[in-house]
Design an enzyme around this catalytic site. Structure first.
Site, PDB file in Angstrom:
ATOM      1  N   SER A 158     -91.698 -53.154 -89.637  1.00 31.94           N
ATOM      2  CA  SER A 158     -90.231 -53.199 -89.991  1.00 31.94           C
ATOM      3  C   SER A 158     -89.378 -52.482 -89.012  1.00 31.94           C
ATOM      4  O   SER A 158     -89.703 -51.443 -88.376  1.00 31.94           O
ATOM      5  CB  SER A 158     -89.958 -53.024 -91.266  1.00 31.94           C
ATOM      6  N   ASP A 159     -88.138 -53.174 -88.973  1.00 34.45           N
ATOM      7  CA  ASP A 159     -87.261 -52.188 -88.402  1.00 34.45           C
ATOM      8  C   ASP A 159     -86.825 -50.982 -89.321  1.00 34.45           C
ATOM      9  O   ASP A 159     -87.188 -51.053 -90.449  1.00 34.45           O
ATOM     10  CB  ASP A 159     -85.876 -53.023 -87.880  1.00 34.45           C
ATOM     11  N   TRP A 160     -86.137 -50.044 -88.876  1.00 29.14           N
ATOM     12  CA  TRP A 160     -85.940 -48.692 -89.811  1.00 29.14           C
ATOM     13  C   TRP A 160     -85.533 -49.295 -91.123  1.00 29.14           C
ATOM     14  O   TRP A 160     -84.123 -49.690 -91.040  1.00 29.14           O
ATOM     15  CB  TRP A 160     -85.281 -47.770 -89.174  1.00 29.14           C
ATOM     16  N   ALA A 161     -85.994 -49.206 -92.181  1.00 29.35           N
ATOM     17  CA  ALA A 161     -85.382 -49.395 -93.488  1.00 29.35           C
ATOM     18  C   ALA A 161     -85.264 -50.938 -93.730  1.00 29.35           C
ATOM     19  O   ALA A 161     -84.382 -51.319 -94.435  1.00 29.35           O
ATOM     20  CB  ALA A 161     -84.070 -48.418 -94.167  1.00 29.35           C
ATOM     21  N   ALA A 162     -85.855 -51.974 -92.912  1.00 31.94           N
ATOM     22  CA  ALA A 162     -85.586 -53.292 -92.987  1.00 31.94           C
ATOM     23  C   ALA A 162     -86.646 -54.054 -94.012  1.00 31.94           C
ATOM     24  O   ALA A 162     -86.514 -55.128 -94.183  1.00 31.94           O
ATOM     25  CB  ALA A 162     -85.516 -53.817 -91.558  1.00 31.94           C
TER      26      ALA A 162
END
Length: 655
Positions: free
Chosen positions: A150-154
């Protein structure tokens, strides 16, 4: 006849980051710039929308991060920064496959081992929780064997694992929360049977396989970089840069595009020369004056802003590079770096043999807003009073050269036809060696051979896609890709819109002639797949199977296009021949589609034979009914030339 060759496409980035115990982390061209994406205001990432993708995934603004073993991002349809976590990119199936999946397909074929999913939604489902794009397209059709992070916190929820997410980053639900959708929650879901043990094993296998694939299991250097603490002595333990500054300068020089030249360039020991504009200068507080480069540039623009940036070890400005040359040439050099005092700028350039005006335009990631630009550019005009500065100088000097450092296209109409503007140099973002690269082209140490990777329009409204604003609160902002396949030059061609400078355009200090076009079928050596090849030839589609979009038989060269290129001028130089397909009208494709290019470098009077190959994939369109790649019915023509609107040779594919 001797073959053409390319001596400029070298890369040492991988060696540099490996020496620091990390992995080279290229970003795929999923976002922010034509022709690989729809929205022009953020700027191009200089991607290659053709089969040459594997030779250079991304040329600059790369960064080394130790958690990413050769990953590409952001998958998929992350085409604007505004409301990126609350917008749904609504894309039809054919457009998705033919345009937006393509660079990721090429990245997978090049051996990338990790793909990062993006913040946005696709057709109303979040990218990191999207079964269609992750499991069906990426892992099934494209045959991706690595892991999806995931992208950061996605990460949206624990069940994202079922939708195809293999790793949540950085691990917690929100930054520093100490909670996670994976971890204990994933354990519980496996234990209660919500997520199968087979799927958990698959997640772990994909991640560990990538570690082995990158040879990190033995003999790999220890990590010697701390990106959070710049001054940590750890960062000084290993110098892995060697002489890479030479390659940086070479790549930056090769990417510069000469848009206009009425004989003033290359400079030949001018008696007097004046530099105007802050973009010519070193940044006021050094090359890293803003965190993540997020601020209005006070000097030369050499990198955009955001989390994908790096800290410059050094930065050569145009002023420094040109001053060094002025010493040798005994040129009287003057400068005025104030963008706003037009009166002083105008008086400074009077009676100067050459006046060079430097302007720029920046963009970056949406978590930083710079001068009202929330990641995406709010318009396509030069920053820091650039247009007015150019006009003020041109009014007083009849030999005005304009140098542009920009993340993407600008509207040049206020001054492009001014009779006193004798040259325009499009320098892009040159990195550490920006100044030296610009000086190389200005003085002829490097004969420009760069080509525009997007169309420069006469009006911003000429582009087929505009920034979608609005949204707020908990609203999901719909962004409908109604332009479909018709982005950038494809739209201009289909609508018969005259651009200022077309896609693929670029001048040289010499001239080239094209001749002797030929196209030859290449016999397939993939004998086990003869039936599939014959099925395709008969109009059949690729089967619905794992790896169907990356099958060897589909991508093997099927035709070789050869032609002669001659340097008919008086200078050594490089030419970039480009091959465009023209599908039958019934295929409902754009009038011309770039499918290949090559680079030739020739001495005056020298001729060589260039070649570009075409695969069955290159000739195919996506059949939404049969869910596969198929040859369109009818005749497929092609052209070879110097740009999307400068065709020199034409032929027909012998199908």
């Amino acid at each position: 006849m001797e073959p053409c060759f390319d001596t400029r496409t070298r890369s040492r980035n991988g060696r540099r980051v490996q020496g620091q115990g990390c992995q080279y982390c290229p970003r795929s061209c999923d976002e922010h710039g034509t022709p690989c994406s729809r929205w022009t205001h953020l700027g191009s990432l200089w991607c290659r929308p053709i089969p040459c993708w594997r030779s250079r995934v991304r040329n600059h603004s790369w960064h080394a991060i130790c958690w990413c073993p050769g990953h590409c991002q952001h998958y998929i349809n992350n085409e604007q920064e505004w409301m990126r976590t609350q917008e749904t990119s609504n894309v039809d199936d054919r457009t998705q496959h033919e345009i937006y999946v393509h660079p990721f397909l090429r990245s997978v074929m090049a051996g990338v081992s990790a793909v990062m999913c993006s913040y946005n939604l696709i057709n109303y489902t979040y990218a990191c929780n999207n079964n269609k794009t992750l499991n069906d397209i990426l892992k099934r059709e494209v045959g991706f064997q690595g892991f999806v992070m995931s992208d950061w916190a996605a990460t949206e929820n624990t069940l994202s694992a079922v939708a195809g997410l293999d790793m949540t980053m950085p691990g917690d639900i929100t930054f520093s929360s100490g909670t996670s959708y994976f971890g204990g929650n994933l354990t519980a879901y496996v234990q209660n049977g919500t997520i199968s043990l087979t799927r958990l094993d698959d997640m772990a296998t994909r991640i560990v396989a990538a570690w082995y694939y990158m040879h990190q299991d033995g003999g790999y250097p220890n990590a010697t970089i701390d990106s959070w603490n710049v001054n940590d002595p750890l960062n000084q333990e290993v110098n892995a840069e060697s002489d890479h500054y030479k390659v940086v300068q070479e790549v930056a020089s090769g990417g510069i595009v000469l848009l206009k030249n009425e004989g003033v360039l290359p400079l030949n020991k001018p008696k007097s020369l004046v530099l105007v504009g802050s973009d010519a200068a070193p940044p006021a507080s050094g090359p890293n004056e803003y965190s993540d480069q997020g601020g209005v540039p006070t000097g030369v623009l050499a990198m955009g802003w955001g989390s994908g940036t790096d800290r410059f070890r050094y930065l050569i400005s145009p002023y420094e590079a040109i001053q060094e040359r002025a010493v040798v040439d005994q040129t009287i050099l003057s400068w005025d770096f104030d963008d706003w005092d037009l009166g002083t700028a105008a008086s400074t350039v009077i009676d100067q043999e050459v006046a060079i005006v430097f302007v720029n335009s920046d963009s970056g990631e949406g978590y930083i807003t710079v001068d009202g630009n929330a990641g995406d550019r709010k318009n396509l005009t030069a920053w820091n009073n650039g247009d007015q500065l150019i006009l003020a100088v041109a009014a007083q000097n009849n030999n005005t050269v304009v140098v542009v450092n920009s993340v993407g296209p600008l509207i040049l109409e206020p001054w492009v036809e001014h009779p006193n503007i004798t040259a325009i140099v499009w320098a892009g973002l040159g990195g550490n060696e920006a100044g030296n690269a610009i000086a190389n082209v200005l003085y002829g140490n490097w004969n420009p051979s760069g080509r525009l990777s997007y169309t420069i329009a006469k009006n911003a409204s000429d582009y087929s896609a505009q920034l979608t604003l609005g949204g707020g609160g908990t609203e999901i902002l719909p962004i409908n890709y109604t332009e479909g396949l018709f982005i950038d030059y494809r739209w201009f061609d289909a609508q018969n819109i005259t651009p200022r400078y077309e896609f693929g355009f670029g001048l040289s200090y010499t001239t080239f002639n094209y001749s002797n076009l030929a196209i030859t079928p290449i016999a397939s050596t993939d004998n086990p797949e003869t039936a599939l090849i014959q099925n395709w030839a008969n109009g059949g589609a690729t089967p619905i199977a794992e790896g169907s979009s990356t099958a060897l038989w589909l991508h093997m060269p099927a035709f070789s296009v050869t032609f002669d290129v001659a340097n008919t001028g008086s200078s050594y130089g490089g030419e970039i021949p480009q091959l465009y397909l023209h599908h039958p009208t019934s295929a409902m494709e754009p009038p011309s589609i770039l499918k290949g290019f090559t680079n030739v470098e020739l001495q005056p009077g020298q001729t060589c034979q260039a070649s570009i190959t075409l695969s069955r994939y290159d000739l195919s369109i996506w059949d939404v009914v049969r869910q596969g790649w198929a040859k369109p019915n009818g005749t497929i023509d092609f052209s070879v030339g110097a740009s999307s609107r400068d065709f020199r040779l034409s032929g027909t594919i012998p199908l």
